[in-house]
Write a protein that holds these residues in place. Sequence first.
Motif, mmCIF file in Angstrom:
data_model
loop_
_atom_site.group_PDB
_atom_site.id
_atom_site.type_symbol
_atom_site.label_atom_id
_atom_site.label_comp_id
_atom_site.label_asym_id
_atom_site.label_seq_id
_atom_site.Cartn_x
_atom_site.Cartn_y
_atom_site.Cartn_z
ATOM 1 N N ILE A 317 -0.750 0.824 2.679
ATOM 2 C CA ILE A 317 0.315 0.699 1.600
ATOM 3 C C ILE A 317 0.619 -0.140 1.157
ATOM 4 N N GLY A 318 0.672 -1.220 2.127
ATOM 5 C CA GLY A 318 1.398 -3.383 1.196
ATOM 6 C C GLY A 318 -0.412 -3.683 0.767
ATOM 7 N N ASP A 319 -1.034 -3.351 1.002
ATOM 8 C CA ASP A 319 -2.921 -3.655 0.864
ATOM 9 C C ASP A 319 -3.156 -3.266 -0.572
ATOM 10 N N ALA A 320 -2.563 -2.208 -0.400
ATOM 11 C CA ALA A 320 -3.065 -1.017 -2.172
ATOM 12 C C ALA A 320 -2.311 -2.243 -3.071
ATOM 13 N N ALA A 321 -0.756 -1.781 -2.722
ATOM 14 C CA ALA A 321 0.108 -2.556 -3.653
ATOM 15 C C ALA A 321 0.286 -3.847 -4.248
ATOM 16 N N ALA A 322 -0.046 -5.067 -3.414
ATOM 17 C CA ALA A 322 0.239 -6.081 -3.087
ATOM 18 C C ALA A 322 -0.642 -6.776 -3.129
ATOM 19 N N GLU A 323 -2.148 -5.809 -3.446
ATOM 20 C CA GLU A 323 -3.638 -7.284 -2.888
ATOM 21 C C GLU A 323 -3.604 -8.286 -1.478
ATOM 22 N N GLY A 324 -3.182 -7.224 -1.060
ATOM 23 C CA GLY A 324 -2.897 -8.121 0.947
ATOM 24 C C GLY A 324 -1.879 -9.371 0.892
ATOM 25 N N TYR A 325 -1.027 -9.698 -0.494
ATOM 26 C CA TYR A 325 0.253 -10.780 -0.601
ATOM 27 C C TYR A 325 1.394 -9.993 0.799
ATOM 28 N N MET A 326 1.867 -9.191 0.795
ATOM 29 C CA MET A 326 2.690 -8.734 1.541
ATOM 30 C C MET A 326 2.285 -7.672 2.355
ATOM 31 N N GLN A 327 3.255 -8.169 4.063
ATOM 32 C CA GLN A 327 3.432 -7.180 5.175
ATOM 33 C C GLN A 327 4.349 -6.192 4.879
ATOM 34 N N PRO A 328 3.411 -5.237 6.201
ATOM 35 C CA PRO A 328 5.146 -4.071 5.624
ATOM 36 C C PRO A 328 5.952 -4.285 5.903
ATOM 37 N N ALA A 329 7.440 -3.408 5.851
ATOM 38 C CA ALA A 329 8.505 -3.830 6.104
ATOM 39 C C ALA A 329 8.576 -2.690 6.864
ATOM 40 N N GLY A 330 9.291 -3.574 8.360
ATOM 41 C CA GLY A 330 10.400 -2.916 9.399
ATOM 42 C C GLY A 330 12.030 -1.150 8.318
ATOM 43 N N GLN A 331 11.847 -1.037 9.634
ATOM 44 C CA GLN A 331 12.823 0.248 9.585
ATOM 45 C C GLN A 331 14.327 -0.385 9.506
ATOM 46 N N SER A 332 14.657 -1.788 9.598
ATOM 47 C CA SER A 332 15.929 -2.467 10.819
ATOM 48 C C SER A 332 16.724 -2.662 8.829
ATOM 49 N N GLY A 333 16.463 -2.513 7.666
ATOM 50 C CA GLY A 333 16.996 -2.790 6.640
ATOM 51 C C GLY A 333 16.732 -4.251 6.282
ATOM 52 N N LEU A 334 16.523 -5.477 6.958
ATOM 53 C CA LEU A 334 15.962 -6.898 6.844
ATOM 54 C C LEU A 334 15.332 -6.921 6.503
ATOM 55 N N LEU A 335 15.082 -8.772 5.835
ATOM 56 C CA LEU A 335 14.465 -9.389 5.489
ATOM 57 C C LEU A 335 13.567 -10.180 6.352
ATOM 58 N N LEU A 336 12.457 -10.047 6.742
ATOM 59 C CA LEU A 336 12.055 -10.864 8.202
ATOM 60 C C LEU A 336 10.615 -11.720 7.517
ATOM 61 N N PRO A 337 10.716 -12.483 7.578
ATOM 62 C CA PRO A 337 11.285 -12.944 9.379
ATOM 63 C C PRO A 337 12.510 -14.011 8.628
ATOM 64 N N ALA A 338 12.808 -13.905 7.461
ATOM 65 C CA ALA A 338 13.597 -15.035 6.643
ATOM 66 C C ALA A 338 15.611 -14.887 7.622
ATOM 67 N N GLN A 339 15.825 -12.914 7.785
ATOM 68 C CA GLN A 339 16.668 -12.872 8.701
ATOM 69 C C GLN A 339 16.400 -12.258 10.261
ATOM 70 N N GLN A 340 15.819 -12.992 10.666
ATOM 71 C CA GLN A 340 15.073 -12.992 11.981
ATOM 72 C C GLN A 340 16.442 -13.024 12.828
ATOM 73 N N LYS A 341 17.259 -13.860 12.634
ATOM 74 C CA LYS A 341 18.576 -13.929 13.141
ATOM 75 C C LYS A 341 19.398 -12.746 13.442
ATOM 76 N N LEU A 342 19.200 -12.195 12.825
ATOM 77 C CA LEU A 342 20.716 -11.051 12.552
ATOM 78 C C LEU A 342 19.619 -10.070 12.815
ATOM 79 N N LEU A 343 18.336 -9.607 13.221
ATOM 80 C CA LEU A 343 17.455 -8.457 13.877
ATOM 81 C C LEU A 343 18.208 -8.382 15.392
ATOM 82 N N ASN A 344 18.473 -6.431 15.315
ATOM 83 C CA ASN A 344 18.935 -5.980 16.217
ATOM 84 C C ASN A 344 17.546 -6.045 17.554
ATOM 85 N N PRO A 345 17.644 -6.581 18.118
ATOM 86 C CA PRO A 345 17.010 -6.433 19.383
ATOM 87 C C PRO A 345 16.499 -5.929 19.916
ATOM 88 N N ALA A 346 17.278 -4.408 19.856
ATOM 89 C CA ALA A 346 17.503 -3.425 20.853
ATOM 90 C C ALA A 346 15.595 -2.415 19.500
#
Length: 563
Positions: A317-346
Amino acid sequence: MRPRTMRPARALKSATSTMRIAAIVTALTVAAATAGCSIQIQSKPDPSIGADTMLVAADNGSPMFERNFNPYLANTRIAAKYMYEPLVVVNNLDGAAHPWLATSYSLPDAQTVNFTIRKGVTWSDGTKFTPADVVFTFDLLKKYPTLDITGIWQYIDTVETHGDVVTVHLKGPDSPAALIIAQVLIVPKHIWKDVAKPDTWRDPNPVGTGPYTLGNFFPQQYSLDRNASYWQADKVAVKHLVLPASNTQLDVVTKGYDWAYSFISDVDGTWVAANKNNTYWFPPGGTIALFPNLTKAPFTNVDFRRGLSLALDRTAIGDAAAEGYMQPAGQSGLLLPAQQKLLNPALPDSGLVTQNTADALASFAAAGYTQQGGKLVDASGKQASLTIVTANGYTDWLRGVQQVEKELSAVGIKVEVSQPQPAAYQLALRNGDFDLVMSGYGGTGSVYQDFNNLLSSEFLKPVGTEASNNFERYSDPTVDRLLTDYKTTTDAAKQKQIGFELQKVMYDQLPIISLYYGGSWGLFSTQKFTGWPSAKDPYASPKTYDSTPLLIFTHLKKSGGEK
């Protein structure tokens, strides 16, 4: 919000224009090859623009510029934010707060904010900057509510000063409000106090504390000059800025721009190939997602929503929309990797949900839907059907939606795509007039703001009534308590733990279905200046608007290391 900019106001033309230009370039190349030669796109800087001057694609005329530098008006020139400054500059990628006109801020409790105002700062006309300017600015926004574009007076009760400290008393415990207030642009009391109608004044000759002052202004182009008395003058390498009213994608690629904020198709084959000094950085600037209408069956059923989520291949889906420049988003609600330190490790796999058709069908079965004859049907034999709404002209979103349609159809769901005009799309989004709608969230730099805007029942409105946030119409008293607990504490460790719980809500309850990250499309040239933000040095977003450029202007160096 859009994936190419993650905000409605764009500095450059849309991806539709990009693809037209790419098509023209391709046609020329093919024609040249047929004739036995080749054409290479080249960037040829204007020789009249000196080595100390930056050509920036940041502002767009319509088609000409209006001379408006009032920082609180909706149609102000982008460069007003290069001349006026806030108390604190926030990097919206990771939420890092940089003291600016305030040397520091503190919260002795969740209802009180103390800003220590910086000494030694002058306005560009030489007048001393003082705490009285800060208080005047806040009072101005109270007196003229239309100027209060970030709504600070919904939080503020009173403001007072003690020496160099401005103390803001809030209406209630609300620690995240501190940084909202801190990002207001401060204006000079000695000038604005005599303005009869500041809510309509165009501020044609701005006097700010920032790194630049207004130079020449013409309807087709304006320039800024380095503020010689700037309190950080020794950190500002760029002496002049030139901002044209017209910044087509072809102009950006071929005319020697130093900085642009634009999605360009085949960026390596166009922007990078045009000049050996051209580079780019496209960090995540927000999350593109499907918002289900949580007031309508079957989207009220979390198992059905989970089935939808598991049926989707986010990479495709991301490749179709953004020509491969964007990564799949997780379901955490955070911007990764910028907010990696705030990610729930569980969270499994950092919250990323991968396509799993068998698990999707199991979830659909738990919701009462099974496959029969290639169709996903309920107990009565009726096929599951839904309509996905996206805005007409948002070609990247449409490509993503078409991929979603393909993948949901593969599990037996009848999918239709609706493309109302942007104004009608916005109305449908706010009124809850949809089954699923393509939209975006996040990117403020504040975990609290991002989750509060998405999940708080404070924004809950009946279908048919416009909502300002929480467009999916989610409501959970437990989540509301978590959000309240977050804003009523000043304990960063406690806030982080609450953030973990909110991420688990996103992952388990799927109030929205995250798809891929929307990009911040930074294009840079190192021919004159170096020190641009990058994945290795993500000190700022690459965007050309708001106050973030202040971080960049005070970070760049002349190529070769000279200031």
